[in-house]
Enzyme design. Structure first.
Site, PDB file in Angstrom:
ATOM      1  N   HIS A  11       0.875  -1.153  -0.155  1.00 49.37           N
ATOM      2  CA  HIS A  11       0.286  -0.314   0.306  1.00 49.37           C
ATOM      3  C   HIS A  11       0.881   1.186   0.123  1.00 49.37           C
ATOM      4  CE1 HIS A  11      -3.899  -1.932   0.258  1.00 49.37           C
ATOM      5  NE2 HIS A  11      -3.309  -2.781   1.553  1.00 49.37           N
ATOM      6  N   ASP A  50      -1.188  -5.260  -4.607  1.00 51.07           N
ATOM      7  CA  ASP A  50      -1.508  -4.045  -3.789  1.00 51.07           C
ATOM      8  C   ASP A  50       0.031  -3.274  -3.196  1.00 51.07           C
ATOM      9  OD1 ASP A  50      -4.236  -4.320  -4.209  1.00 51.07           O
ATOM     10  OD2 ASP A  50      -4.525  -4.858  -2.066  1.00 51.07           O
ATOM     11  N   ASN A  85      -6.606  -5.209  -6.402  1.00 54.74           N
ATOM     12  CA  ASN A  85      -7.589  -4.496  -6.498  1.00 54.74           C
ATOM     13  C   ASN A  85      -7.636  -2.719  -6.308  1.00 54.74           C
ATOM     14  OD1 ASN A  85      -7.824  -5.965  -3.689  1.00 54.74           O
ATOM     15  ND2 ASN A  85      -9.402  -4.639  -3.388  1.00 54.74           N
ATOM     16  N   HIS A  86      -6.485  -2.540  -5.333  1.00 53.81           N
ATOM     17  CA  HIS A  86      -6.306  -1.083  -4.807  1.00 53.81           C
ATOM     18  C   HIS A  86      -5.493  -0.289  -6.314  1.00 53.81           C
ATOM     19  CE1 HIS A  86      -6.872   0.097  -0.902  1.00 53.81           C
ATOM     20  NE2 HIS A  86      -6.855  -1.750  -0.981  1.00 53.81           N
ATOM     21  N   HIS A 150      -4.143 -12.198  -5.976  1.00 53.80           N
ATOM     22  CA  HIS A 150      -5.234 -11.261  -5.190  1.00 53.80           C
ATOM     23  C   HIS A 150      -6.072 -11.736  -4.756  1.00 53.80           C
ATOM     24  CE1 HIS A 150      -4.231  -8.019  -3.023  1.00 53.80           C
ATOM     25  NE2 HIS A 150      -5.682  -7.049  -3.303  1.00 53.80           N
ATOM     26  N   ASP A 181      -4.080  -9.450  -0.108  1.00 54.17           N
ATOM     27  CA  ASP A 181      -5.145  -8.944  -0.245  1.00 54.17           C
ATOM     28  C   ASP A 181      -5.670  -9.585   1.821  1.00 54.17           C
ATOM     29  OD1 ASP A 181      -7.735  -7.757  -0.766  1.00 54.17           O
ATOM     30  OD2 ASP A 181      -8.887  -8.485  -1.338  1.00 54.17           O
ATOM     31  N   HIS A 183      -5.339  -8.960   5.373  1.00 61.50           N
ATOM     32  CA  HIS A 183      -3.397  -7.984   5.924  1.00 61.50           C
ATOM     33  C   HIS A 183      -3.377  -9.012   7.085  1.00 61.50           C
ATOM     34  CE1 HIS A 183      -4.213  -3.892   4.054  1.00 61.50           C
ATOM     35  NE2 HIS A 183      -4.157  -4.727   3.573  1.00 61.50           N
TER      36      HIS A 183
END
Length: 451
Positions: A11, A50, A85-86, A150, A181, A183
């Site tokens: 992230h 991500d 996806n992010h 993911h 995905d 955490h």
């Protein structure tokens, strides 16, 4: 034998709590993983999606990531990754850019061999598209095989993807599935295959209380004891400290008691979460946050979970507001997508802190599907819409972002901080910032600027 570092959900670019220091923390955590990879001389770093927190990362985040990947490349350690996806875009992916620069390999249905293991990839796929997947992978002649993917897979939390279906329908017999995905780090065996999450490399949510880290995965029958060919070892990362202070006030106790409890902890450069329960006198969260800051906290957050009592008897009678809202909505010709957004905003299953992320993701998924564009057309008043589910990026982060992040993710729960703090994203007090402010695009770049 093959030794790889399995990581994911880094992230990069997430300004948690609107803090530039926290933004740098996410890049630093990724750099720490790469440092370990270089020092250990592993066969590859495998990233399960991500890499970025947002599909439009700022230039400074891109440049920082490229700098870290160059160090990995200079050491001769390949970076193998899939798209989460992010960070997923409708056109080319940022991972494609890094591949063009010779700094990464985007995994797919063709094998990429590191050591004596063939690696394949499965990017994040929305639930609505998974029925079309055929899990067709090309043959390989390596000793072992692993699928990097993911998503929120069974049997882990917030799961919406049948792991056994993936394994049984795939053309390749996988020895391991290296996932991203969710955490929360965890490992399980499904249909004779080891399936594992490394967890996020930084706390994207106050719910992620355990230490952060990554997996060292070894493919070697002898090293794993002979019965299995895969060994998963957990390694810790030294990340920003989070301090959790729980204060239960008894009758007659108030702010002084909260301060007393806060003094018991070392708050230096920490993200501090103070949770107040019990009885006691009213407490001003801002005053406690100021006190924590004076004692060295980087980011203080206070939430008072007690019910607020009013003096005297209150006798109020009115119609159910939920019924009133539903009646009014039924009179409006809202599109299916608009009703979907409305249900996310009012749903009891989506914490306030995650509403923005939930709405953004659901709209983006519809936009990504050309066949679903009719959902934005006005419809009759009685159209039914699905309630929002508990995906990782909604309940964790990302989120999830559990969603789960999941942000699994990810991705990030607990709305009550929003009442006492003026931001975060996912988690007890993390306000979502994944969607860029349309009024300010300074530092923003698009994929087309690079590809």
């Amino acid at each position: 034998m093959t030794r790889v570092i399995h990581t994911g959900d880094t992230h990069i670019g997430y300004s948690q709590y609107h803090s530039p220091v926290r933004r740098q923390d996410f890049l630093d955590a990724f750099e720490a993983v790469v440092d370990d990879a270089v020092d250990d001389g592993v066969d590859a770093v495998v990233h399960a999606g991500d890499l970025f927190h947002d599909r439009r990362p700022e230039l400074r985040d891109l440049m920082g990531t490229i700098s870290v990947l160059r160090r990995l490349d200079d050491a001769g350690v390949p970076f193998l990754a899939v798209v989460g996806n992010h960070e997923s875009t409708r056109g080319g992916q940022w991972l494609d850019l890094f591949e063009r620069l010779g700094l990464a390999t985007r995994l797919g249905d063709e094998p990429v061999v590191a050591g004596d293991t063939a690696f394949y990839g499965l990017d994040h796929v929305p639930v609505s598209r998974r029925d079309d997947l055929d899990y067709a992978f090309a043959d390989h002649d390596a000793e072992y095989a692993a699928l990097v993917a993911h998503g929120l897979f069974e049997p882990f939390g917030y799961a919406d993807w049948d792991t056994e279906t993936v394994l049984t329908e795939s053309d390749v017999d996988f020895d391991a599935m290296l996932l991203g995905d969710n955490h929360t780090p965890d490992t399980a065996e499904v249909a004779g295959t080891w399936v594992t999450y490394p967890g996020s490399t930084e706390r994207a949510s106050a719910d992620e209380r355990e230490g952060r880290g990554y997996n060292l995965v070894v493919f070697d029958g002898d090293a794993a004891g002979g019965d299995d060919v895969v060994e998963v070892r957990r390694r810790a990362l030294d990340t920003r400290p989070f301090v959790f202070v729980e204060v239960e006030l008894r009758e007659g106790e108030g702010e002084s008691r909260v301060r007393e409890r806060v003094r018991e902890y070392d708050l230096t450069d920490a993200v501090v979460h103070v949770e107040i329960t019990g009885e006691g006198d009213p407490v001003t969260p801002a005053a406690i946050e100021e006190f924590a800051t004076e004692r060295g906290a980087l980011v203080p957050r206070v939430v008072d979970r007690r019910d607020v009592e009013t003096d005297g008897d209150v006798d109020v009678s009115f119609a159910d507001p939920e019924d009133a809202v539903r009646d009014r909505l039924d009179e409006m010709s809202l599109s299916t997508a608009a009703r979907d957004v409305e249900s996310a905003v009012r749903s009891d299953t989506v914490p306030d802190a995650n509403v923005r992320e939930t709405v953004k993701r659901r709209v983006e998924e519809r936009l990504d599907e050309e066949a679903d564009l009719d959902a934005f057309d006005p419809v009759g008043p009685d159209t039914e819409t699905d309630e929002v589910g508990g995906r990782e990026e909604e309940a964790n982060g990302d989120e999830a972002e559990q969603e789960p992040d999941g942000d699994g993710g990810n991705d990030e729960s607990d709305a009550s901080d929003e009442a006492n703090a003026d931001e975060p994203h996912t988690g007890e007090s993390d306000t979502d910032e994944s969607a860029p402010d349309p009024a300010s695009t300074d530092g923003q770049v698009s994929m087309e600027d690079y590809l």
